[in-house]
Enzyme design. Structure first.
Site, PDB file in Angstrom:
ATOM      1  N   HIS A 220       1.076  -1.105   0.139  1.00  0.00           N
ATOM      2  CA  HIS A 220       0.072   0.069  -0.091  1.00  0.00           C
ATOM      3  C   HIS A 220       1.014   1.102  -0.103  1.00  0.00           C
ATOM      4  O   HIS A 220       0.863   2.105  -0.701  1.00  0.00           O
ATOM      5  CB  HIS A 220      -0.852  -0.081   1.365  1.00  0.00           C
ATOM      6  CG  HIS A 220      -1.758   1.278   1.533  1.00  0.00           C
ATOM      7  ND1 HIS A 220      -3.136   1.502   0.990  1.00  0.00           N
ATOM      8  CD2 HIS A 220      -1.127   2.347   2.007  1.00  0.00           C
ATOM      9  CE1 HIS A 220      -3.394   2.608   1.286  1.00  0.00           C
ATOM     10  NE2 HIS A 220      -2.454   3.343   1.883  1.00  0.00           N
ATOM     11  N   GLU A 221       1.821   1.240   0.919  1.00  0.00           N
ATOM     12  CA  GLU A 221       2.430   2.443   1.173  1.00  0.00           C
ATOM     13  C   GLU A 221       3.469   2.746  -0.189  1.00  0.00           C
ATOM     14  O   GLU A 221       3.780   3.911  -0.140  1.00  0.00           O
ATOM     15  CB  GLU A 221       3.464   2.376   2.303  1.00  0.00           C
ATOM     16  CG  GLU A 221       3.577   3.665   3.390  1.00  0.00           C
ATOM     17  CD  GLU A 221       2.084   4.472   3.562  1.00  0.00           C
ATOM     18  OE1 GLU A 221       1.320   3.721   4.032  1.00  0.00           O
ATOM     19  OE2 GLU A 221       2.081   5.592   3.699  1.00  0.00           O
ATOM     20  N   HIS A 224       2.166   5.385  -2.649  1.00  0.00           N
ATOM     21  CA  HIS A 224       2.566   6.703  -2.457  1.00  0.00           C
ATOM     22  C   HIS A 224       4.041   7.402  -2.962  1.00  0.00           C
ATOM     23  O   HIS A 224       3.842   8.451  -3.701  1.00  0.00           O
ATOM     24  CB  HIS A 224       2.114   7.082  -0.720  1.00  0.00           C
ATOM     25  CG  HIS A 224       0.920   6.813  -0.431  1.00  0.00           C
ATOM     26  ND1 HIS A 224      -0.248   7.316  -1.201  1.00  0.00           N
ATOM     27  CD2 HIS A 224       0.287   6.075   0.420  1.00  0.00           C
ATOM     28  CE1 HIS A 224      -1.298   7.025  -0.545  1.00  0.00           C
ATOM     29  NE2 HIS A 224      -1.116   6.048   0.435  1.00  0.00           N
ATOM     30  N   GLU A 250      -4.482   8.287  -2.939  1.00  0.00           N
ATOM     31  CA  GLU A 250      -5.098   6.876  -2.092  1.00  0.00           C
ATOM     32  C   GLU A 250      -5.304   5.868  -3.375  1.00  0.00           C
ATOM     33  O   GLU A 250      -5.079   4.557  -3.234  1.00  0.00           O
ATOM     34  CB  GLU A 250      -6.197   7.226  -1.165  1.00  0.00           C
ATOM     35  CG  GLU A 250      -6.332   6.040  -0.375  1.00  0.00           C
ATOM     36  CD  GLU A 250      -5.481   5.817   0.632  1.00  0.00           C
ATOM     37  OE1 GLU A 250      -4.483   6.613   0.715  1.00  0.00           O
ATOM     38  OE2 GLU A 250      -5.488   4.578   1.143  1.00  0.00           O
TER      39      GLU A 250
HETATM   40 ZN    ZN Z   1      -2.567   5.514   1.807  1.00  0.00          ZN
END
Ligand code: ZN
Length: 460
Positions: A220-221, A224, A250
């Site tokens: 997930h991270e 970004h 996101e």
């Molecule tokens: Zn996030």
């Protein structure tokens, strides 16, 4: 925090900046809308005009309040006492409403705050989309949770920290996270910090008794910083150097976390490698069982532990409560009870423990109320809209995942999203890429297909 935020604000609102912004205007008008120069002036002017509406003293008082609220929140969570944080949260709501009132002429009092994270989106439009999604999602969750719950015990064996860290670092390197222009460390709550286009850092958290926690928080991270690292180099030190909004940011983390690393083609390549890393724990577990385990659906009370399907229900609850607080329809003292009632209604379960209830997320206890949560669900919706387009342009993408390759997807994302930084707003980007507005269609199609196929696997 108060001092730093005041100094920053004073610099942002220096009248000299306003004068500079006035000067290039005739020249800028000759550039097309999507030219870097006109975007540069457009965004700088937007930031300036927004900043001058708010007094520096208000900014520094608010920062000071948020810093002490954060401290009091950590204590209130430990002792599970909402009353301990109540007066501070009441003040946060007053500050949030005052902030909105610096921007008169709004349709909804949360609009100015939503603008800070998702410029141009309106509370009433987001509410409409969220209600539409809820109507589709609740029956889908009911159908899936009526089936036998997937056995995920294979993820809860002992997985040594160092091996988990090394494996997830290899994974995000394969995605395209550039370790020579960023790094990964550990922290209790994973986060991303961008210091420049060439220095974007992320953290992760490893739990030795839960393989999926560290794994998916890393993937997930990683979405970004890949966005931030992909921004056009010439945007460095300009107002365009950042991801454009919370929902687009996101959408990128959700792409890599869910659409890529919870997909079957992805695991067809990586699972044999994971088995080699943890032979004792995983050799007895088939690919099918593992794939089911990482996609287990089960209702829970904690947002950050929620699965892909029920996750949005958590966000919807927060978004609705946030609007009610801002509208004055809900008093802060009644928040714990309203939270429990909403969980009972939407997810069919609740807890008396406020630390696992309305105090579980840091957002309202470290910044404004209003605009804090919509980005999570919009991000999921948008990730599917973009991914559908990427697959139409490059149907070979899943086949590449099966070989552990991600460059076609990453290049597509860089070309259409990453490189632009803040040049386009959320809605402009969606329009440019899909030719349509924000729509839940692709997301619902994706969820229905994935979870009905998972169910078929389970039947065998
Ligand atoms: Zn996030």
């Amino acid at each position: 925090m108060a001092t730093i935020s005041r100094i920053i604000h004073e610099k942002q609102t220096d009248p000299a900046v306003g004068k500079l912004l006035d000067n290039p205007e005739p020249m800028v008008e000759s550039f097309p809308y999507d030219h870097d120069n006109s975007a540069f002036v457009r965004i700088a002017r937007r930031d300036f005009e927004r900043a001058i509406k708010v007094p520096s003293s208000f900014i520094s008082d608010a920062s000071s309040h948020f810093a002490s609220t954060y401290q009091a929140w950590t204590d209130a969570c430990l002792s599970n006492k909402f009353k301990g944080i109540l007066p501070m949260l009441e003040k946060t709501l007053v500050i949030s409403r005052q902030m909105a009132d610096f921007f008169p002429g709004y349709d909804h009092i949360a609009d100015p705050l939503i603008d800070f994270s998702d410029y141009g989106l309106k509370a009433n439009n987001v509410r409409k989309i969220i209600i539409e999604l809820r109507q589709q999602l609740i029956p889908l969750v009911q159908t899936v949770t009526a089936q036998e719950i997937a056995d995920d015990s294979c993820l809860h064996k002992h997985f040594p920290e160092k091996k988990q860290l090394d494996f997830s670092a290899q994974m995000i390197k394969a995605f395209g996270f550039n370790f020579s222009r960023g790094r990964q460390d550990q922290s209790p709550h994973p986060f991303t910090i961008s210091l420049s286009i060439d220095d974007v850092r992320i953290t992760t958290r490893i739990i030795e008794g839960d393989l999926s926690w560290g794994f998916f928080s890393t993937t997930h991270e990683a979405g970004h910083p890949m966005y931030e690292q992909g921004i056009k180099r010439s945007f460095e030190d300009t107002p365009l150097k950042r991801g454009t909004s919370s929902s687009i940011h996101e959408s990128q983390s959700r792409t890599w976390e869910n659409l890529v690393s919870r997909s079957r083609p992805f695991w067809e390549y990586f699972y044999p490698h994971l088995q080699k890393t943890f032979p004792e724990q995983l050799n007895p577990v088939s690919l099918d069982s593992f794939y089911r385990a990482v996609n287990k659906v089960q209702r829970s009370v904690i947002r950050t532990e929620a699965d892909e399907l029920t996750y949005n229900l958590h966000v919807m609850i927060r978004f609705e409560l946030e609007l009610q607080l801002m509208e004055g329809e809900l008093a802060v003292k009644d928040l714990p009870e309203a939270w429990r009632a909403a969980y009972q209604r939407v997810l069919g379960l609740s807890t008396d423990n406020d630390s696992d209830g309305c105090m579980q997320d840091i957002h309202w206890f470290s910044k404004m109320i209003g605009g804090a949560f919509q980005g999570y669900t919009l991000g999921n919706i948008i990730s599917a809209q973009f991914f559908e387009r990427a697959l139409q342009a490059h149907p070979e993408i899943p086949q590449e995942f099966r070989k552990g390759e991600f460059h076609t997807l990453r290049n597509w994302l860089t070309e259409h999203i990453y490189q632009h930084g803040r040049k386009f707003t959320t809605t402009e980007l969606i329009q440019r890429i899909t030719g349509e507005g924000l729509s839940i269609g692709p997301y619902i199609r994706y969820l229905k297909k994935k979870f009905s196929e998972l169910h078929k696997i389970e039947k065998h």
